[in-house]
Design an enzyme around this catalytic site. Structure first.
Site, PDB file in Angstrom:
ATOM      1  N   CYS A   2      -6.677  39.103 -32.549  1.00  0.00           N
ATOM      2  CA  CYS A   2      -5.522  39.770 -32.717  1.00  0.00           C
ATOM      3  C   CYS A   2      -5.178  40.487 -33.759  1.00  0.00           C
ATOM      4  O   CYS A   2      -6.121  40.531 -34.712  1.00  0.00           O
ATOM      5  CB  CYS A   2      -4.181  38.620 -32.907  1.00  0.00           C
ATOM      6  SG  CYS A   2      -4.610  37.230 -31.733  1.00  0.00           S
ATOM      7  N   ARG A  27      -9.359  46.124 -31.655  1.00  0.00           N
ATOM      8  CA  ARG A  27      -9.759  44.680 -31.778  1.00  0.00           C
ATOM      9  C   ARG A  27      -9.429  43.987 -30.146  1.00  0.00           C
ATOM     10  O   ARG A  27     -10.073  43.117 -29.870  1.00  0.00           O
ATOM     11  CB  ARG A  27      -8.908  43.989 -32.495  1.00  0.00           C
ATOM     12  CG  ARG A  27      -9.169  44.180 -33.849  1.00  0.00           C
ATOM     13  CD  ARG A  27      -7.760  43.689 -34.844  1.00  0.00           C
ATOM     14  NE  ARG A  27      -8.133  43.765 -36.116  1.00  0.00           N
ATOM     15  CZ  ARG A  27      -8.768  42.656 -36.832  1.00  0.00           C
ATOM     16  NH1 ARG A  27      -8.627  41.565 -36.467  1.00  0.00           N
ATOM     17  NH2 ARG A  27      -9.100  42.608 -38.082  1.00  0.00           N
ATOM     18  N   ASN A  97      -2.980  34.696 -36.103  1.00  0.00           N
ATOM     19  CA  ASN A  97      -4.192  35.085 -35.586  1.00  0.00           C
ATOM     20  C   ASN A  97      -5.220  33.828 -35.830  1.00  0.00           C
ATOM     21  O   ASN A  97      -5.230  33.337 -36.809  1.00  0.00           O
ATOM     22  CB  ASN A  97      -4.496  36.227 -36.430  1.00  0.00           C
ATOM     23  CG  ASN A  97      -6.056  36.861 -36.054  1.00  0.00           C
ATOM     24  OD1 ASN A  97      -6.700  36.267 -35.065  1.00  0.00           O
ATOM     25  ND2 ASN A  97      -6.724  37.595 -36.937  1.00  0.00           N
ATOM     26  N   GLY A  98      -6.035  33.562 -34.862  1.00  0.00           N
ATOM     27  CA  GLY A  98      -6.900  32.325 -34.881  1.00  0.00           C
ATOM     28  C   GLY A  98      -6.511  31.125 -33.947  1.00  0.00           C
ATOM     29  O   GLY A  98      -5.782  31.402 -33.067  1.00  0.00           O
ATOM     30  N   GLU A 485     -36.591  43.656 -29.694  1.00  0.00           N
ATOM     31  CA  GLU A 485     -35.517  44.395 -30.375  1.00  0.00           C
ATOM     32  C   GLU A 485     -35.935  44.318 -31.982  1.00  0.00           C
ATOM     33  O   GLU A 485     -35.327  45.313 -32.628  1.00  0.00           O
ATOM     34  CB  GLU A 485     -34.317  43.413 -30.304  1.00  0.00           C
ATOM     35  CG  GLU A 485     -33.131  43.573 -31.013  1.00  0.00           C
ATOM     36  CD  GLU A 485     -32.433  44.988 -30.956  1.00  0.00           C
ATOM     37  OE1 GLU A 485     -32.899  45.662 -29.963  1.00  0.00           O
ATOM     38  OE2 GLU A 485     -31.627  45.130 -31.654  1.00  0.00           O
ATOM     39  N   HIS A 508     -55.268  42.507 -23.975  1.00  0.00           N
ATOM     40  CA  HIS A 508     -55.368  43.439 -23.117  1.00  0.00           C
ATOM     41  C   HIS A 508     -55.112  44.891 -23.756  1.00  0.00           C
ATOM     42  O   HIS A 508     -54.797  45.869 -23.045  1.00  0.00           O
ATOM     43  CB  HIS A 508     -54.395  43.319 -21.938  1.00  0.00           C
ATOM     44  CG  HIS A 508     -54.446  42.138 -21.173  1.00  0.00           C
ATOM     45  ND1 HIS A 508     -55.808  41.944 -20.315  1.00  0.00           N
ATOM     46  CD2 HIS A 508     -53.817  40.967 -21.128  1.00  0.00           C
ATOM     47  CE1 HIS A 508     -55.693  40.831 -19.890  1.00  0.00           C
ATOM     48  NE2 HIS A 508     -54.617  39.884 -20.248  1.00  0.00           N
ATOM     49  N   LYS A 607     -24.597  57.089 -32.756  1.00  0.00           N
ATOM     50  CA  LYS A 607     -23.954  55.835 -32.370  1.00  0.00           C
ATOM     51  C   LYS A 607     -23.719  55.545 -30.763  1.00  0.00           C
ATOM     52  O   LYS A 607     -24.392  54.875 -30.121  1.00  0.00           O
ATOM     53  CB  LYS A 607     -22.886  55.433 -33.222  1.00  0.00           C
ATOM     54  CG  LYS A 607     -22.230  53.926 -32.878  1.00  0.00           C
ATOM     55  CD  LYS A 607     -23.112  52.854 -33.427  1.00  0.00           C
ATOM     56  CE  LYS A 607     -22.816  51.460 -33.108  1.00  0.00           C
ATOM     57  NZ  LYS A 607     -23.738  50.834 -33.272  1.00  0.00           N
TER      58      LYS A 607
HETATM   59  N1  HGA Z   1      -4.100  31.152 -30.699  1.00  0.00           N
HETATM   60  C1  HGA Z   1      -3.105  32.356 -30.792  1.00  0.00           C
HETATM   61  C2  HGA Z   1      -3.554  33.363 -31.266  1.00  0.00           C
HETATM   62  C3  HGA Z   1      -4.757  34.002 -30.626  1.00  0.00           C
HETATM   63  C4  HGA Z   1      -5.642  35.044 -31.432  1.00  0.00           C
HETATM   64  O1  HGA Z   1      -5.990  34.849 -32.696  1.00  0.00           O
HETATM   65  N2  HGA Z   1      -6.570  35.594 -30.564  1.00  0.00           N
HETATM   66  O2  HGA Z   1      -7.511  36.475 -31.136  1.00  0.00           O
HETATM   67  C5  HGA Z   1      -2.660  32.550 -29.073  1.00  0.00           C
HETATM   68  O3  HGA Z   1      -3.300  32.269 -28.018  1.00  0.00           O
HETATM   69  O4  HGA Z   1      -1.448  33.090 -29.194  1.00  0.00           O
END
Ligand code: HGA
Length: 612
Positions: A2, A27, A97-98, A485, A508, A607
């Site tokens: 997020c 993202r 976020n998280g 790689e 070989h 790139k």
């Molecule tokens: N867990 C929260 C935020 C999701 C998130 O950070 N995604 O990258 C949700 O599911 O809303």
């Protein structure tokens, strides 16, 4: 992952918030939302793009001097409007976020206390917790500190309280967040690119930092769980980025940064399964289950590093799913007349999703009659994603260094998910084996962190490599592509001629090249082929070749004259190729540093290879 943007400023901050979200679009996200605090909370949310949110904001003449905005990539709860952020509890609005790992227990407790949940997200518990704490203390800052003390997991949050529109409280713990100090206000965002439109003066929050921002300033208190809360000063950094660029932070090169980001971005890529008990085909799209059930063989098309990821996947797919798998260099495939096996799933792998040869090979495969395709890609808006029936987006974030690092390991993570999903649908995996692999994946970010710790030893080796003209890389089984790689990385950025061979091939031909001036790098995990590999290494030693061996802790390979050994902390079973990639990236990086080459922009290379 997020994106978060917050602002308290003089004048209408809505355009700033929306432009910030737009710059965080790379993202990847599935819904977006914004909330303003004009003494009353106003919120808009959509499952559309940021452009759609902007339109809604325009239509509703959304305007205010304090607000938070968010792009969500769902982890808990479907990508729907009701699950989109911001989440509101009473007078509090939150973006997050998280993942809150203890959200179930908290949700239960909060429901018992009378809270009604309006979403399926883990985020909503944060909003309710803050509401509860605001009853005990009138201070939002204090209420946030008390609330986050109860959270387990990784998160960045931004919080507003209706009664106090002049400020926003933000917190960072395991997910990125920074402050921007502008002429007309103070801002917060997941990364600097979102704020370059208003300021170059950034303050990077550290783990456990809780900050309060208001129009003319901010304060930061560090409240790491278990620690004593204390006010802290963080350096203000002047960003030198162009608006388009991405931050390099404390690193000397993007490649170095990207190597070290791997534990985090692999975790992001696996985010959808790390908290799950089982793997769902929906990770690859709504049609995945039907298409995968119809799949009898797999054809992988890719170039360069992505091709190497495909080669590793072939070992995984054939071993675990029993489905035949073919891996082809896209630029070759597109010009030959391959035989067509019916019910083949064609998989295109490309970091940028714009690799011309891969796109053309996919179109060609389709024209030959292949019905189903899957794209594995790092860029949500790319041609590859648009062109394939199914897709999996890796969460590596922008990869700036030309030599691909984190894109590769996240592609491998995605390909392991594909392997497990196909195995499951083909009745080739038990619940137990699925659970074991999820557990192994959960541990992978930590294992990667450990692998990065060999850097000082690798650096010492690099000094010796920098004088060499050639190097040979050896591996066996699923580590043979990792040798390929490793050799590719070394040649790309240090310009040392490097070749990789399956170790059994040594006698070989390439053994003729071995002498004291040819360093031979061997990848020697403790797997079924270790004893065979050791015999191959003896063949090198017997010809005076100097061996540089990357082994596991328990690989039973000893240091001796001409045999140098670096051990990774653990053996990761099927995931071992992902771990063994790390020291090879570090070797290439440090040899290039020694040689003074342009690490991030090696000569002659680009790139995103959008030409044939
Ligand atoms: N867990 C929260 C935020 C999701 C998130 O950070 N995604 O990258 C949700 O599911 O809303």
């Amino acid at each position: 992952m997020c994106g978060i943007v917050g602002a308290v400023a003089k004048g209408n901050i809505v355009p700033t918030l929306l432009e910030g979200l737009r710059r965080l679009e790379y993202r990847g996200y599935d819904s977006a939302g914004i909330a303003l605090n004009n003494g009353a909370l106003h919120r808009l949310r959509t499952t559309g793009r940021v452009a759609e949110l902007s339109k809604l904001a325009d239509d509703q003449k959304f305007s205010g001097e304090a607000g938070i905005a968010h792009t969500r990539w769902a982890t808990h709860g479907a990508p729907s409007e009701r699950n989109a952020h911001p989440h509101i509890s009473g007078e509090v609005a939150v973006v997050h976020n998280g993942i809150i790992e203890n959200h179930e227990a908290l949700r239960q407790r909060l429901q018992n206390e009378g809270f009604t949940f309006t979403s399926d997200t883990d985020t909503e518990v944060i909003a309710h917790l803050i509401t509860i704490n605001l009853k005990e203390t009138p201070d939002l800052f204090e209420a946030v500190c008390r609330s986050v003390a109860e959270l387990q997991g990784a998160y960045a949050i931004a919080v507003m309280e209706e009664a106090r529109p002049e400020r926003i409280v933000v917190c960072r713990n395991g997910a990125p967040l920074l402050l921007g100090l502008g002429e007309y206000g103070t801002y917060a965002a997941s990364d600097a690119s979102a704020l370059l439109q208003v300021t170059r003066r950034m303050v990077y929050l550290e783990e456990g930092d809780v900050a309060e921002i208001h129009r003319d300033g901010y304060r930061i208190v560090n409240c790491l769980p278990g620690g004593v809360a204390r006010e802290v000063a963080r350096t203000v950094q002047e960003s030198e980025l162009t608006n388009e660029a991405v931050e390099m932070g404390p690193y000397a090169h993007f490649m170095q940064k990207e190597i070290f980001e791997q534990p985090g971005v692999v975790a992001n890529t696996l985010e959808m399964v790390l908290n799950a008990h089982s793997i769902s085909p929906r990770l690859f799209g709504n049609e995945a289950e039907n298409i995968f059930k119809d799949t009898r063989s797999i054809l992988i098309l890719a170039c360069g590093t992505s091709y190497h990821a495909g080669l590793v996947a072939r070992y995984w797919l054939e071993t675990v799913t029993g489905l035949p798998c073919n891996v082809e260099i896209a630029s070759e495939y597109r010009y030959r007349n391959p035989a067509i096996a019916p019910h083949t799933l064609v998989v295109g792998i490309s970091q940028s999703g714009e690799t011309a040869d891969t796109l053309a090979a996919l179109s060609y495969a389709k024209s030959l009659g292949h019905r189903h395709s899957l794209g594995i890609c790092n860029v949500a808006e790319s041609a590859l994603v648009r062109q394939t029936d199914l897709r999996f987006l890796t969460r590596a974030g922008p990869e700036i260094g030309v030599a691909s690092t984190k894109a590769f390991t996240t592609q491998l993570a995605a390909l392991m998910l594909l392997t497990m999903t196909l195995a499951k649908l083909n009745g080739r995996s038990s619940d137990k084996s699925e659970r074991e692999m999820i557990t192994a994946m959960r541990h992978l970010p930590v294992a990667l962190q450990h692998a990065l710790q060999v850097e000082p030893q690798v650096k010492a080796w690099a000094e010796r490599f920098s004088e060499k003209k050639h190097a040979l890389f050896l591996g066996r089984g699923m580590h043979y592509p990792i040798a390929l790689e490793g050799a590719l990385k070394l040649k790309e950025i240090s310009y040392i001629h490097a070749e990789a061979y399956a170790a059994g091939e040594l006698k070989h031909g390439p053994l003729a090249l071995v002498d004291k001036d040819m360093p031979v790098v061997a990848i020697a995990p403790n797997d079924a082929l270790l004893e065979k590999l050791k015999s191959n290494l003896q063949e090198v030693r017997a010809r005076g070749g100097e061996l540089y061996v990357f082994a596991d802790a328990d690989s039973r390979i000893q240091e001796s004259e001409g045999v140098h050994v670096i051990r990774l902390a653990e053996h990761a079973g099927l995931l071992s190729p992902i771990l063994h990639t790390i020291p090879l990236q570090l070797l290439a990086y440090h040899v290039a540093l020694q040689k003074g080459t342009d690490v991030d922009k090696p000569r002659n290379l680009a790139k995103s290879v959008t030409v044939e």
